[in-house]
Design an enzyme around this catalytic site. Structure first.
Site, mmCIF file in Angstrom:
data_model
loop_
_atom_site.group_PDB
_atom_site.id
_atom_site.type_symbol
_atom_site.label_atom_id
_atom_site.label_comp_id
_atom_site.label_asym_id
_atom_site.label_seq_id
_atom_site.Cartn_x
_atom_site.Cartn_y
_atom_site.Cartn_z
ATOM 1 N N TYR A 1 27.184 37.046 20.344
ATOM 2 C CA TYR A 1 27.101 35.922 19.405
ATOM 3 C C TYR A 1 28.321 35.014 19.563
ATOM 4 O O TYR A 1 28.173 33.788 19.687
ATOM 5 C CB TYR A 1 26.998 36.450 17.970
ATOM 6 C CG TYR A 1 27.126 35.389 16.909
ATOM 7 C CD1 TYR A 1 26.111 34.452 16.705
ATOM 8 C CD2 TYR A 1 28.266 35.304 16.107
ATOM 9 C CE1 TYR A 1 26.230 33.469 15.718
ATOM 10 C CE2 TYR A 1 28.393 34.346 15.130
ATOM 11 C CZ TYR A 1 27.372 33.421 14.939
ATOM 12 O OH TYR A 1 27.496 32.454 13.971
HETATM 13 N N1 LIG Z 1 27.099 31.992 7.759
HETATM 14 C C1 LIG Z 1 28.211 32.273 8.435
HETATM 15 O O1 LIG Z 1 29.011 33.171 8.041
HETATM 16 C C2 LIG Z 1 28.570 31.497 9.671
HETATM 17 C C3 LIG Z 1 29.856 31.657 10.188
HETATM 18 C C4 LIG Z 1 30.205 30.968 11.343
HETATM 19 C C5 LIG Z 1 29.301 30.128 11.953
HETATM 20 N N2 LIG Z 1 28.047 29.981 11.440
HETATM 21 C C6 LIG Z 1 27.147 29.068 12.125
HETATM 22 O O2 LIG Z 1 26.733 28.078 11.206
HETATM 23 C C7 LIG Z 1 25.427 27.612 11.529
HETATM 24 C C8 LIG Z 1 24.532 27.726 10.307
HETATM 25 O O3 LIG Z 1 24.424 29.102 9.965
HETATM 26 P P1 LIG Z 1 23.820 29.593 8.561
HETATM 27 O O4 LIG Z 1 24.665 30.716 8.127
HETATM 28 O O5 LIG Z 1 23.574 28.451 7.683
HETATM 29 O O6 LIG Z 1 22.416 30.216 9.079
HETATM 30 P P2 LIG Z 1 21.024 30.463 8.280
HETATM 31 O O7 LIG Z 1 21.245 30.417 6.817
HETATM 32 O O8 LIG Z 1 20.431 31.693 8.893
HETATM 33 O O9 LIG Z 1 20.133 29.187 8.693
HETATM 34 C C9 LIG Z 1 19.796 29.015 10.030
HETATM 35 C C10 LIG Z 1 19.073 27.705 10.205
HETATM 36 O O10 LIG Z 1 18.831 27.500 11.600
HETATM 37 C C11 LIG Z 1 17.457 27.189 11.778
HETATM 38 N N3 LIG Z 1 17.038 27.650 13.112
HETATM 39 C C12 LIG Z 1 17.163 28.897 13.625
HETATM 40 N N4 LIG Z 1 16.645 28.931 14.875
HETATM 41 C C13 LIG Z 1 16.202 27.693 15.159
HETATM 42 C C14 LIG Z 1 15.561 27.086 16.266
HETATM 43 N N5 LIG Z 1 15.270 27.768 17.399
HETATM 44 N N6 LIG Z 1 15.233 25.771 16.181
HETATM 45 C C15 LIG Z 1 15.524 25.077 15.076
HETATM 46 N N7 LIG Z 1 16.135 25.565 13.992
HETATM 47 C C16 LIG Z 1 16.469 26.871 14.032
HETATM 48 C C17 LIG Z 1 16.744 27.880 10.621
HETATM 49 O O11 LIG Z 1 15.448 27.285 10.410
HETATM 50 P P3 LIG Z 1 14.326 28.049 9.509
HETATM 51 O O12 LIG Z 1 14.758 27.922 8.068
HETATM 52 O O13 LIG Z 1 13.078 27.312 9.770
HETATM 53 O O14 LIG Z 1 14.299 29.474 9.958
HETATM 54 C C18 LIG Z 1 17.733 27.640 9.501
HETATM 55 O O15 LIG Z 1 17.586 26.352 8.964
HETATM 56 C C19 LIG Z 1 24.952 28.485 12.708
HETATM 57 O O16 LIG Z 1 25.165 27.774 13.900
HETATM 58 C C20 LIG Z 1 25.873 29.698 12.636
HETATM 59 O O17 LIG Z 1 26.015 30.282 13.910
HETATM 60 C C21 LIG Z 1 27.674 30.643 10.305
#
Ligand SMILES: NC(=O)c1ccc[n+]([C@@H]2O[C@H](COP(=O)([O-])OP(=O)(O)OC[C@H]3O[C@@H](n4cnc5c(N)ncnc54)[C@H](OP(=O)(O)O)[C@@H]3O)[C@@H](O)[C@H]2O)c1
Length: 245
Positions: A154
């Site tokens: 990741y």
């Molecule tokens: N949460 C954390 O602790 C954290 C920390 C560091 C970095 N990040 C990064 O921040 C970003 C947002 O993460 P999050 O925590 O908000 O994740 P999340 O709540 O799991 O939401 C993920 C989002 O990505 C969309 N998605 C997933 N696969 C996709 C695809 N193939 N095409 C289009 N859309 C897609 C999902 O759409 P659906 O709703 O339709 O499934 C959802 O809207 C990510 O890049 C993650 O790696 C997160």
């Protein structure tokens, strides 16, 4: 873009989590927002409804970011509805954790398809289409510095964004478009919370001096800055994590 044109943002991953908070925040900032989502139409529609009820403009577009034609169609939909694109926030992402010794290579491929191929396709279209004055914002993770066990695949997929943004910032020379990466720490979304027990969540919330998990709104605040007033931050990775170490 000229002063009197409304800024238009595409937010991938805009249906849930950080992307959702970003979509609502950019709309509150006065931008028209295209909420791009993979499959969760109920949440995407809820995001659009929340923006509309606050007086903002928004549409939802279903797109698999790993699909080249679908990504082109996403931009076409944004341009047709709102006349152009100024801001692209690449928040779509997935996270599958495993020690390297037991890594399922299919998990590796899935993450790389969304987190690298998808992010590259969305960003490639952005550098082709974003209007002068615009901003491109990619997402990494603070795990690229924390180096936590089980995060190797990741973290590697997200580190690609830290490589990409400064290079496209240079390739965009003369176009008045910034390109940056935001690297959140542990943030309370499904991506972080799902599959973790309470003890793990509490321990990770205590890894920063603020002694809590990040909230999606904390990250949206940083994106809002980069997507609007922060014209002199370019080619950077901004670690937004409450001081986690
Ligand atoms: N949460 C954390 O602790 C954290 C920390 C560091 C970095 N990040 C990064 O921040 C970003 C947002 O993460 P999050 O925590 O908000 O994740 P999340 O709540 O799991 O939401 C993920 C989002 O990505 C969309 N998605 C997933 N696969 C996709 C695809 N193939 N095409 C289009 N859309 C897609 C999902 O759409 P659906 O709703 O339709 O499934 C959802 O809207 C990510 O890049 C993650 O790696 C997160």
């Amino acid at each position: 873009m000229t002063e009197n044109m409304q800024r238009v943002a595409i937010v991938t991953g805009g249906s849930r989590g950080i992307g959702r908070a970003v979509a609502e925040r950019l709309a509150a900032d006065g931008q028209a927002v295209v909420v791009a989502y993979a499959s969760n139409q109920t949440e995407a529609d809820a995001a659009v409804a929340a923006i509309s009820s606050s007086g903002g403009q928004s549409i939802a577009v279903r797109v698999d970011v790993g699909d080249e034609q679908a990504v082109a169609a996403l931009y076409a939909a944004a341009e047709e509805r709102f006349g152009g694109v100024d801001v692209v926030v690449n928040a779509a992402g997935i996270m599958l954790l495993s020690p390297l010794a037991s890594l399922d290579v299919d998990d590796l491929d899935r993450m790389y398809r969304t987190n690298i191929r998808g992010a590259f396709l969305v960003t490639r279209e952005a550098v082709r289409r974003v209007r002068p004055g615009g901003a491109i914002i990619n997402f990494s993770t603070s795990v690229t510095r924390l180096s936590l066990p089980t995060y190797s695949a990741y973290a590697a997929s997200k580190a690609a964004m830290e490589a990409l943004s400064p290079i496209i910032a240079k390739e965009l020379k003369g176009r008045d478009i910034t390109a940056n990466t935001v690297a959140p720490g542990p943030t309370a979304t499904a991506l972080f919370l799902d599959g973790k027990d309470e003890e793990t969540i509490t321990r990770m919330a205590g890894m920063n001096p603020m002694n809590r998990l990040g909230r999606p709104e904390d990250i949206a605040e940083v994106v809002s800055f980069l997507a609007g007033p922060a014209r002199w931050i370019n080619g950077q990775t901004v670690f937004a994590n409450g001081g986690v170490a």
